[in-house]
Design an enzyme around this catalytic site. Structure first.
Site, mmCIF file in Angstrom:
data_model
loop_
_atom_site.group_PDB
_atom_site.id
_atom_site.type_symbol
_atom_site.label_atom_id
_atom_site.label_comp_id
_atom_site.label_asym_id
_atom_site.label_seq_id
_atom_site.Cartn_x
_atom_site.Cartn_y
_atom_site.Cartn_z
ATOM 1 N N MET A 132 50.121 37.487 57.943
ATOM 2 C CA MET A 132 49.957 36.042 58.065
ATOM 3 C C MET A 132 50.376 35.317 56.787
ATOM 4 O O MET A 132 50.084 35.755 55.678
ATOM 5 C CB MET A 132 48.490 35.739 58.399
ATOM 6 N N GLU A 174 44.649 39.244 56.755
ATOM 7 C CA GLU A 174 45.978 39.395 56.167
ATOM 8 C C GLU A 174 47.054 39.654 57.207
ATOM 9 O O GLU A 174 48.238 39.511 56.913
ATOM 10 C CB GLU A 174 45.986 40.557 55.158
ATOM 11 N N GLU A 175 46.659 40.037 58.426
ATOM 12 C CA GLU A 175 47.674 40.384 59.426
ATOM 13 C C GLU A 175 47.769 39.298 60.508
ATOM 14 O O GLU A 175 48.406 38.286 60.298
ATOM 15 C CB GLU A 175 47.370 41.767 59.999
ATOM 16 N N MET A 176 47.106 39.459 61.649
ATOM 17 C CA MET A 176 47.225 38.464 62.705
ATOM 18 C C MET A 176 46.151 37.381 62.600
ATOM 19 O O MET A 176 46.249 36.345 63.257
ATOM 20 C CB MET A 176 47.198 39.145 64.067
#
Length: 400
Positions: A132, A174-176
């Site tokens: 993200m 930190e990802e989706m």
């Protein structure tokens, strides 16, 4: 009433009737056009056969073999481990839509396919994946080919099922960066998805709310359908000797030799023994040692340990290792012959796996190893990417 009045009334009646029919037709057209995706597939993907219970059951030539070899040997005619199957065709197809749909992320910019792109061996071609807002993650994205056979997920082996694994990227900031509550709110607010979930899970009413378990099951169904077992190597293993040329056979012999010992960790036919191994792989310049499996297992002997990855379609998933530190297969195989623990930082004491030693392979042997590894490439069952998504968002990959 005079003649003009009768004509005027007739014109008004015709106009009113036509307008009414137009409005009704427009409403019907709006309702039907809202469902922008086709009905879910009723056929199993390649590599699976539909049974009488509407379940897709794995079918391949390795099912004819038994696993009599000791773990770590893996002969040419050794059976595969148990796979996750038994999902319906509709659940698999719904999972396909979800996999490619960025609506699963917090801001609609990242899909599962962002880091697991079928065009890149279901990896993303990056040394460290991007999450993200452009956040650089700490590890490369593993391939998803044959993931339905795996018992350990993530590089550090912290997840034991596909359902458990997918919660990591879905709900990692930190990802989706999504949350379970927001994911449910989003999907339940999309009529297309409500209709598709009702079709994939027929035991529920169309107006029932989509549940997290249904989301996890559908994505698992799709990921477990990603089968790659029809490579040149497989044809050779099933008894067609002409499938490999002379140099590739030489590479296979190096791979299976007691000198190189590649096959003892990358065990055929899955080409992984599904264990954690400490091999002393280096980190990119300037980055500290990744503790790997030491953290989830709370075991100092596993410091720097990572899951032994499958080598299926390895040609397509550069760069290599958990850190993406090696750009080519030739660099990667060179690492294994450069000496036990040669890349371990001076301030670290790692319990390097005993298979990692000084095989002293020649340049010719390393080249043949690379030739053989390329025979594990097979994308004949690659799934079709959706032309349109139920959310109406674009099927894009920002890492591209």
């Amino acid at each position: 009433m005079n003649k003009k009045g009768i004509i005027l009334k007739g014109v008004v009646f015709v106009f009113f009737t036509a307008a009414l029919w137009w409005l009704l037709g427009s409403s019907a057209r709006m309702e039907s056009s809202y469902y922008e995706v086709p009905r879910l597939n009723c056929d199993c993907p390649p590599g699976f056969k539909l049974n009488e219970n509407n379940e897709c059951i794995a079918q391949n030539l390795y099912m004819a073999y038994t696993t009599n070899n000791d773990p770590g040997v893996g002969g040419l005619k050794t059976a595969l481990p148990e796979i996750r199957d038994g999902f319906s065709p509709q659940q698999i197809d719904l999972g396909r839509y979800l996999f490619f749909d960025p609506v699963l992320s917090k801001d609609g910019t990242i899909s599962c396919a962002t880091c697991h792109d079928p065009k890149k061996g279901f990896s993303d071609g990056l040394a460290a994946s991007i999450g993200m807002n452009g956040h650089e993650l700490t590890r490369s994205a593993p391939s998803l080919w044959n993931v339905g056979y795996l018992k350990l997920l993530f590089w550090d082996g912290r997840a034991k099922s596909l359902e458990e694994q997918m919660k990591g990227p879905l709900f990692s900031e930190e990802e989706m960066a999504n949350t379970p509550e927001n994911l449910l709110k989003t999907l339940n607010g999309i009529k297309n998805y409500r209709m598709l979930f009702a079709e994939a899970f027929p035991g529920r009413e169309k107006d029932n709310e989509i549940t997290l378990d249904e989301i996890y099951k559908a994505i698992t169904a799709f990921e477990a359908s990603l089968i790659s077992l029809n490579s040149k190597y497989d044809r050779y293993a099933h008894g067609y000797p002409q499938a490999l040329n002379e140099k590739e056979i030489e590479g296979l012999n190096v791979f299976r030799s007691f000198v190189a010992r590649c096959a003892e960790c990358h065990t055929p036919p899955l080409f992984t023994n599904q264990q954690i191994a400490v091999i002393g792989s280096p980190e990119p310049d300037g980055k500290p040692l990744d503790p790997g499996a030491e953290v989830p297992y709370n075991d100092t002997t596993m410091r720097g340990g990572f899951k032994v990855p499958s080598l299926r379609n390895i040609e397509k998933t550069a760069p290599y290792m958990h850190s993406g530190n090696f750009a080519t297969l030739r660099e990667t195989v060179q690492f294994y012959t450069d000496g036990r623990g040669h890349a371990v930082p001076e301030n670290e004491t790692l319990r390097v796996h005993w298979h990692i030693w000084e095989p002293e392979l020649t340049g010719y042997e390393l080249d043949r190893l690379v030739d053989f590894l390329k025979t594990l490439t097979d994308e004949s069952f690659i799934p079709e990417e959706p032309a349109s998504l139920p959310s109406g968002l674009s099927n894009t990959n920002h890492n591209s």
